[in-house]
Scaffold this motif. Structure first.
Motif, PDB file in Angstrom:
ATOM      1  N   ASP A  12       0.840  -1.218  -0.041  1.00  0.00           N
ATOM      2  CA  ASP A  12      -0.016   0.020  -0.008  1.00  0.00           C
ATOM      3  C   ASP A  12       0.886   1.134   0.023  1.00  0.00           C
ATOM      4  OD1 ASP A  12       1.009  -0.442   2.573  1.00  0.00           O
ATOM      5  OD2 ASP A  12      -0.672   0.331   3.496  1.00  0.00           O
ATOM      6  N   ASP A  16       7.687   3.900   2.691  1.00  0.00           N
ATOM      7  CA  ASP A  16       8.641   2.853   3.250  1.00  0.00           C
ATOM      8  C   ASP A  16       8.160   1.533   2.371  1.00  0.00           C
ATOM      9  OD1 ASP A  16       5.772   2.456   4.539  1.00  0.00           O
ATOM     10  OD2 ASP A  16       6.862   1.262   6.012  1.00  0.00           O
ATOM     11  N   ASP A  17       6.943   1.280   1.828  1.00  0.00           N
ATOM     12  CA  ASP A  17       6.764   0.288   0.976  1.00  0.00           C
ATOM     13  C   ASP A  17       7.488   0.649  -0.331  1.00  0.00           C
ATOM     14  OD1 ASP A  17       3.991   1.183   2.456  1.00  0.00           O
ATOM     15  OD2 ASP A  17       3.418  -0.772   1.605  1.00  0.00           O
ATOM     16  N   ASN A  41      -2.423   2.691   3.490  1.00  0.00           N
ATOM     17  CA  ASN A  41      -1.965   3.969   3.696  1.00  0.00           C
ATOM     18  C   ASN A  41      -2.800   5.147   3.266  1.00  0.00           C
ATOM     19  OD1 ASN A  41       0.322   3.445   5.401  1.00  0.00           O
ATOM     20  ND2 ASN A  41       1.459   2.846   3.653  1.00  0.00           N
ATOM     21  N   LEU A 127       3.050  -6.001   2.750  1.00  0.00           N
ATOM     22  CA  LEU A 127       3.576  -4.754   3.562  1.00  0.00           C
ATOM     23  C   LEU A 127       2.214  -3.898   3.765  1.00  0.00           C
ATOM     24  CD1 LEU A 127       6.239  -4.197   0.656  1.00  0.00           C
ATOM     25  CD2 LEU A 127       6.434  -5.564   2.663  1.00  0.00           C
ATOM     26  N   GLY A 128       1.327  -4.167   3.677  1.00  0.00           N
ATOM     27  CA  GLY A 128       0.108  -3.426   4.047  1.00  0.00           C
ATOM     28  C   GLY A 128      -1.077  -4.457   4.855  1.00  0.00           C
ATOM     29  N   ASN A 170      -1.044  -2.225  10.056  1.00  0.00           N
ATOM     30  CA  ASN A 170      -1.410  -2.837   9.144  1.00  0.00           C
ATOM     31  C   ASN A 170      -2.457  -4.099   9.523  1.00  0.00           C
ATOM     32  OD1 ASN A 170       0.244  -1.714   7.032  1.00  0.00           O
ATOM     33  ND2 ASN A 170       1.855  -3.288   7.371  1.00  0.00           N
ATOM     34  N   ASP A 244       8.889  -1.294   6.059  1.00  0.00           N
ATOM     35  CA  ASP A 244       8.609  -2.491   4.954  1.00  0.00           C
ATOM     36  C   ASP A 244       9.764  -3.016   4.431  1.00  0.00           C
ATOM     37  OD1 ASP A 244       5.694  -2.245   5.685  1.00  0.00           O
ATOM     38  OD2 ASP A 244       5.601  -0.759   4.095  1.00  0.00           O
TER      39      ASP A 244
HETATM   40 CA    CA Z   1       3.064  -0.367   3.977  1.00  0.00          CA
END
Ligand code: CA
Ligand code: BDR
Length: 313
Positions: A12, A16-17, A41, A127-128, A170, A244
């Protein structure tokens, strides 16, 4: 050289993703089969667009990006513009992406890819919020034994929460999805706040990225300059946590991390502690050990890896 490890990044973006995606695309040990976007996010229309922007920044416009769930399974979407900015990727001025969004739904892509590969061949990197992964498992349970590993950023235990006193973002955004994933029986590695709060984007580390002097290095530094501003104030630290990319770094150098296999359960009933990851660190229950929960990181090694890899793009 051994074959590259095949991964799907579910994400998302999020600055950082974005750094996690750049780290993966820069690393020959990994083959990114696709990037699946989820609402988190910021809303889905922005996360899928941001994912494409990042692929183009990396010089990899051929990467397949799919859009997935626009909202959590049961709860209303909670976003985090106060951390990531209005676009989700505030900081650098990245052009509108030219590469297309794939037609297939992210959940179909995840299911079809797992079924088309041998058991254990594909690793999922969420990652989300875990909405896409939970939907895939619910729709096609035959994928579970085929998943190599799910290495995810989410949760927090000793460190508490970052969006409520007890919940990490998350997991909080879609606790029901997290519950489905954690109960699925798939092998899980969890990167909680306990790890990521030790991976701080200090001024020196951000300067090292900027000093690469490349388009990617400068954009990465600009993203972190924006993203850390909020967290520095919140935590009173030099730099903010870089969450992430820990997931991708684990795939590249697992020896940077230390943790313990134990049970993790997600709170889905109480509004007070909604989305809390209850970790049986001391193994005081006989609940199944469903996740390798990380607690420590060699943070200098982690930032050295990140900088060295981003320099290759
Ligand atoms: Ca994320
Ligand atoms: C997680 O929430 C998001 O804001 C970040 O991208 C990360 O995945 C940290 O709690």
């Amino acid at each position: 050289m051994t074959a590259a490890r095949k991964i799907i990044i579910d994400t998302d973006p999020g600055q950082d993703d974005a750094l996690a995606i750049l780290l993966a695309l820069a690393s020959p040990e990994l083959e990114v089969l696709g990037i699946t976007a989820v609402a988190g996010n910021v809303p889905l229309a922005l996360t899928e667009k941001n994912a494409r922007k990042v692929c183009e920044l990396a010089g990899r416009p051929g990467t397949k990006v799919f859009a997935g769930a626009a909202r959590p399974l049961l709860r209303d979407l909670v976003t985090a513009e106060e951390v990531h900015g209005r676009t989700g990727l505030d900081g650098p001025d990245l052009p509108e992406p030219q590469m297309p969004l794939q037609d297939r739904h992210a959940v179909d892509f995840i299911i079809e890819t797992l079924l088309a590969h041998e058991s254990g061949e594909v690793t999922l990197c969420p990652l989300g919020p875990l909405t896409n992964i939970a939907l895939a498992i619910a729709r096609e349970p035959r994928i579970v034994p085929r998943i190599g590993e799910i290495v995810l950023m989410g949760g927090g235990f000793f460190e508490g929460g970052n969006v409520t006193p007890s919940a990490e973002f998350n997991i909080y955004v879609d606790p029901h999805a997290a519950d489905i994933v954690l109960r699925s029986g798939a092998p899980i590695v969890m990167m909680p706040l306990d790890v990521t709060h030790k991976a701080l984007t200090t001024r020196k580390r951000v300067a090292a990225l900027r000093d690469l002097g490349t388009k990617v290095g400068i954009a990465a530094a600009e993203m972190l300059d924006f993203f850390e501003r909020f967290d520095e104030q919140k935590y009173g630290t030099d730099g903010g946590p870089l969450h992430d990319p820990c997931v991708i770094a684990y795939l590249l150098k697992p020896e940077l991390f230390a943790g313990r296999l134990c049970n993790v359960a997600v709170e889905t009933g109480s509004e007070l502690t909604m989305g809390m990851t209850v970790v049986d660190w001391w193994r005081v229950t006989d609940r199944p050990q469903n996740a390798l929960v990380m607690r420590d990181i060699d943070h200098d090694g982690f930032f050295a890896l990140l900088t060295e890899r981003l320099a290759r793009l």
